[in-house]
Design an enzyme around this catalytic site. Sequence first.
Site, PDB file in Angstrom:
ATOM      1  N   PRO A 136       0.801  -1.223   0.000  1.00 58.63           N
ATOM      2  CA  PRO A 136       0.000   0.000   0.000  1.00 58.63           C
ATOM      3  C   PRO A 136       0.836   1.277   0.000  1.00 58.63           C
ATOM      4  CG  PRO A 136      -0.958  -1.594   1.505  1.00 58.63           C
ATOM      5  CD  PRO A 136       0.337  -2.181   1.043  1.00 58.63           C
ATOM      6  N   GLY A 139       4.884   1.414  -3.923  1.00 59.47           N
ATOM      7  CA  GLY A 139       4.583   0.981  -5.270  1.00 59.47           C
ATOM      8  C   GLY A 139       5.819   1.116  -6.140  1.00 59.47           C
ATOM      9  N   SER A 140       6.041   2.335  -6.654  1.00 62.31           N
ATOM     10  CA  SER A 140       7.231   2.567  -7.471  1.00 62.31           C
ATOM     11  C   SER A 140       8.510   2.413  -6.657  1.00 62.31           C
ATOM     12  CB  SER A 140       7.168   3.971  -8.081  1.00 62.31           C
ATOM     13  OG  SER A 140       6.065   4.081  -8.964  1.00 62.31           O
ATOM     14  N   TRP A 164      -2.314  -4.577  -4.869  1.00 60.18           N
ATOM     15  CA  TRP A 164      -2.414  -4.618  -6.325  1.00 60.18           C
ATOM     16  C   TRP A 164      -1.966  -5.970  -6.880  1.00 60.18           C
ATOM     17  CZ3 TRP A 164      -5.382  -0.765  -6.941  1.00 60.18           C
ATOM     18  CH2 TRP A 164      -5.180   0.410  -6.227  1.00 60.18           C
ATOM     19  N   ILE A 165      -2.392  -7.042  -6.236  1.00 56.54           N
ATOM     20  CA  ILE A 165      -1.955  -8.375  -6.623  1.00 56.54           C
ATOM     21  C   ILE A 165      -2.935  -8.977  -7.630  1.00 56.54           C
ATOM     22  CG2 ILE A 165      -1.257 -10.647  -5.813  1.00 56.54           C
ATOM     23  CD1 ILE A 165       0.445  -8.210  -4.818  1.00 56.54           C
ATOM     24  N   GLN A 343     -12.805   6.897 -31.532  1.00 56.10           N
ATOM     25  CA  GLN A 343     -13.133   8.035 -32.400  1.00 56.10           C
ATOM     26  C   GLN A 343     -13.630   7.566 -33.766  1.00 56.10           C
ATOM     27  OE1 GLN A 343     -13.022  11.094 -31.184  1.00 56.10           O
ATOM     28  NE2 GLN A 343     -13.662  12.164 -33.050  1.00 56.10           N
ATOM     29  N   GLY A 347     -20.182   7.784 -32.218  1.00 60.91           N
ATOM     30  CA  GLY A 347     -21.032   7.541 -31.055  1.00 60.91           C
ATOM     31  C   GLY A 347     -21.074   6.081 -30.654  1.00 60.91           C
ATOM     32  N   GLU A 370       3.564  -3.041 -13.635  1.00 61.05           N
ATOM     33  CA  GLU A 370       4.963  -3.444 -13.873  1.00 61.05           C
ATOM     34  C   GLU A 370       5.894  -2.239 -13.980  1.00 61.05           C
ATOM     35  OE1 GLU A 370       5.989  -6.830 -14.475  1.00 61.05           O
ATOM     36  OE2 GLU A 370       3.984  -7.648 -14.287  1.00 61.05           O
TER      37      GLU A 370
END
Length: 390
Positions: A136, A139-140, A164-165, A343, A347, A370
Amino acid sequence: MTHPGSQPVERQLPTQESRDLLALVRDLTAREIRPQAAEEEDAGHFPREVFALLSTSGLLGLPYPQEYGGGDQPYEVYLQVLEELAAARLTVGLGVSVHTLACHALAEFGSKQQRTEHLPVMLSGGVLGAYCLSEPASGSDAASLVTRAAREGDGWSISGTKAWITHGGVADFYSVLARTGVQGPRGITAFLVPGDTEGLSAAVPERKMGMKGSPTAQMHFDGVRVPDERRIGDEGQGFSIALSALDAGRLGIAACAIGVAQAALDEGLRYTAERQQFGRPIADFQGLRFMLADMATQIEAGRSLYLVAARLRDAGQPFSKQAAMAKLFCTDAAMRVTTDAVQLLGGYGYTLDFPAERYLREAKVLQIVEGTNQIQRMVIARHIAGHESR
């Protein structure tokens, strides 16, 4: 009506065996994955049965040695298989990449006895792995992780929370990085933890904008007991093991990104060939043709970049810089291509009735996992300009 994008992408594969393998994968995805991908993603269904099929088909251990149940395929081939799987459904392609990442520590740094005991089941025994590095608050900055493994008798007791597993709560085994010594990268050790170990539990899965069929959850380690025989490598070697795994894993993400981008281009080609405006297909209008040309160019460039990195890896040469470049370029390209696909459909591209919006939502996460693309730029800069002065 057919169009050029309806034909399989031509590959430069090294052997007839690898060409046959890719043909098998294309047939499998057409029958077992692509038809139900949209419905199952919308329902948040995790395709465990598909991973079981991939395992029995020999597709969960492609880059690992045949003596341990792997496919003995070069990364150049394995990554093109990943691309095909991700084009059919990113939950599957990314899931195979994560499983391969989870096997890396044991396959590359485990003892002969460990590999003999565990790898055959991991590679072709119908099980699924997960990789536990992020937390938690780390991360980086992965080297600041605080999950701790303490000596306890002839084993270890692991306590902490991983975040984030991918496959969190459904994996059969977890490759876990935990702190066993001093702060910083030198105090981290790698472990192989069975998914049913007492004290290991998963939080409620994250609610995500895409990849809803792939569970992403925190994993809680509450005094999880692991024998020393499940320690991978030396004490304190874990961070270098993790970095080695991430270099290879970034190539997996790059290949998955190109798979999603190719699927988006194919959808754009299909729609613009069929949609009539002013009495002719909108694919005849130069503005849209130029968009399609740019999308195709981005995909080809990204594919070439990840294959160059893969060939370096296969040749035993350094590839960290090229892996970071491939991950950066391919995932940014996927974001651009999927945005343009929406795009092109106008719509309809914004509705759930067409897959373009799903590709756009899925592409976004590939710029984050990653190692974020900002981290990739740092890695590349260090390779080309040296480390920052302190």
